[in-house]
Design an enzyme around this catalytic site. Structure first.
Site, PDB file in Angstrom:
ATOM      1  N   TYR A   1       0.838  -1.202   0.000  1.00 23.45           N
ATOM      2  CA  TYR A   1       0.000   0.000   0.000  1.00 23.45           C
ATOM      3  C   TYR A   1       0.878   1.259   0.000  1.00 23.45           C
ATOM      4  O   TYR A   1       0.657   2.192  -0.765  1.00 23.45           O
ATOM      5  CB  TYR A   1      -0.906  -0.019   1.224  1.00 23.45           C
ATOM      6  CG  TYR A   1      -1.838   1.161   1.343  1.00 23.45           C
ATOM      7  CD1 TYR A   1      -3.036   1.187   0.645  1.00 23.45           C
ATOM      8  CD2 TYR A   1      -1.526   2.244   2.169  1.00 23.45           C
ATOM      9  CE1 TYR A   1      -3.907   2.268   0.767  1.00 23.45           C
ATOM     10  CE2 TYR A   1      -2.381   3.322   2.300  1.00 23.45           C
ATOM     11  CZ  TYR A   1      -3.571   3.331   1.594  1.00 23.45           C
ATOM     12  OH  TYR A   1      -4.422   4.402   1.715  1.00 23.45           O
TER      13      TYR A   1
ATOM     14  N   LYS B   1       1.141   4.368  -2.763  1.00 17.72           N
ATOM     15  CA  LYS B   1       0.851   5.755  -2.399  1.00 17.72           C
ATOM     16  C   LYS B   1       2.069   6.657  -2.632  1.00 17.72           C
ATOM     17  O   LYS B   1       1.920   7.826  -2.995  1.00 17.72           O
ATOM     18  CB  LYS B   1       0.394   5.823  -0.943  1.00 17.72           C
ATOM     19  CG  LYS B   1      -1.029   5.314  -0.727  1.00 17.72           C
ATOM     20  CD  LYS B   1      -2.052   6.152  -1.489  1.00 17.72           C
ATOM     21  CE  LYS B   1      -3.474   5.771  -1.131  1.00 17.72           C
ATOM     22  NZ  LYS B   1      -4.489   6.582  -1.826  1.00 17.72           N
TER      23      LYS B   1
END
Length: 262
Positions: free
Chosen positions: A156, A160
């Site tokens: 994740y 990002k």
């Protein structure tokens, strides 16, 4: 909401992705209630319909942001039916947590496809329409997890981090088109996605409360009004970002001991 040069506020057209739940839903409602015509985008048709029932200024559009042709068609349809977009609030996201090398690389790359690829496709479709209409604002949801490497959040966080880089590049390359870019980097936010993470990876979040979506949007609005490129919602979030820049090894060691007990 303060006006920003090149953007008519309120009363413009906003596209909000990930609008069926979480931060996207809260953003769509806030924009509609302050006079914006909102194109609410998600793959969850039922969630969009429930949102539209709550706010007459919201128009639902079902679209998968990982499909370039579908995203392009969406932006054209919004332009025909509502007018040229003046703001994009891109919140579409998924999250899988766990040790990075324990995951199938294909699953990690699928996460990148949604988080970074979905952002790239949406921005690529929206920017020309904004520029043709005189400019606008791109609000991209990043994460403090894309700045501060958190054990069990590697896939994740990497996606990002790519979104953060995209925000800076688009801002630099399209400033002359009247495009303003804001990247919002919150910590954990109380959304259905966080509830799933708390259930599936309790060691990562535990019982700690996240920010509310409204706190994230308040930070977004303040940053837009001040013409900033970054927003770090929540107490201590900017301090984490600063610590990562000034003392990365110390911060990484602390996080490793807190999250995985090493």
């Amino acid at each position: 909401m303060a006006s920003v040069p090149g953007v008519s506020v309120p009363g413009g057209v906003a596209i909000v992705t990930g609008a069926a739940s979480g931060i996207g839903r809260a953003a769509a409602l806030r924009l509609a209630r302050t006079g914006w015509a909102v194109a609410a985008v998600d793959v969850d048709a039922a969630g969009l319909d429930a949102l539209a029932e709550q706010a007459p200024g919201v128009r639902p559009f079902v679209c998968d942001v990982t499909e370039q042709e579908a995203v392009g068609a969406l932006v054209r349809e919004v332009g025909r039916e509502l007018g040229p977009p003046r703001r994009l609030v891109h919140c579409a996201a998924v999250a899988d947590m766990g040790r990075l090398l324990d995951a199938d690389p294909a699953d990690t790359l699928r996460l990148m496809e949604v988080l970074y690829g979905g952002t790239l496709r949406t921005v690529r479709a929206v920017v020309p329409a904004m520029a043709a209409g005189g400019g606008g604002q791109l609000v991209l949801l990043g994460s403090i997890g894309g700045w501060v490497p958190v054990p069990l959040g590697g896939a994740y966080g990497a996606a990002k981090a790519a979104v953060h880089y995209l925000a800076e590049i688009v801002a630099a390359e399209h400033r002359g088109d009247g495009i303003r870019v804001l990247c919002v980097c919150p910590p954990a936010v109380e959304t259905p996605m966080l509830a799933r993470i708390r259930r599936d990876s309790p060691e990562l979040i535990g019982k700690r409360r996240g920010l509310s979506p409204e706190q994230v949007l308040d930070s977004m609005d303040r940053a837009l009004a001040r013409g900033r490129a970054w927003a770090f919602p929540g107490r201590g979030t900017r301090a984490l970002w600063t610590a990562r820049r000034l003392a990365p090894r110390v911060l990484s060691g602390l996080l490793g001991r807190v999250v995985v007990g090493k």
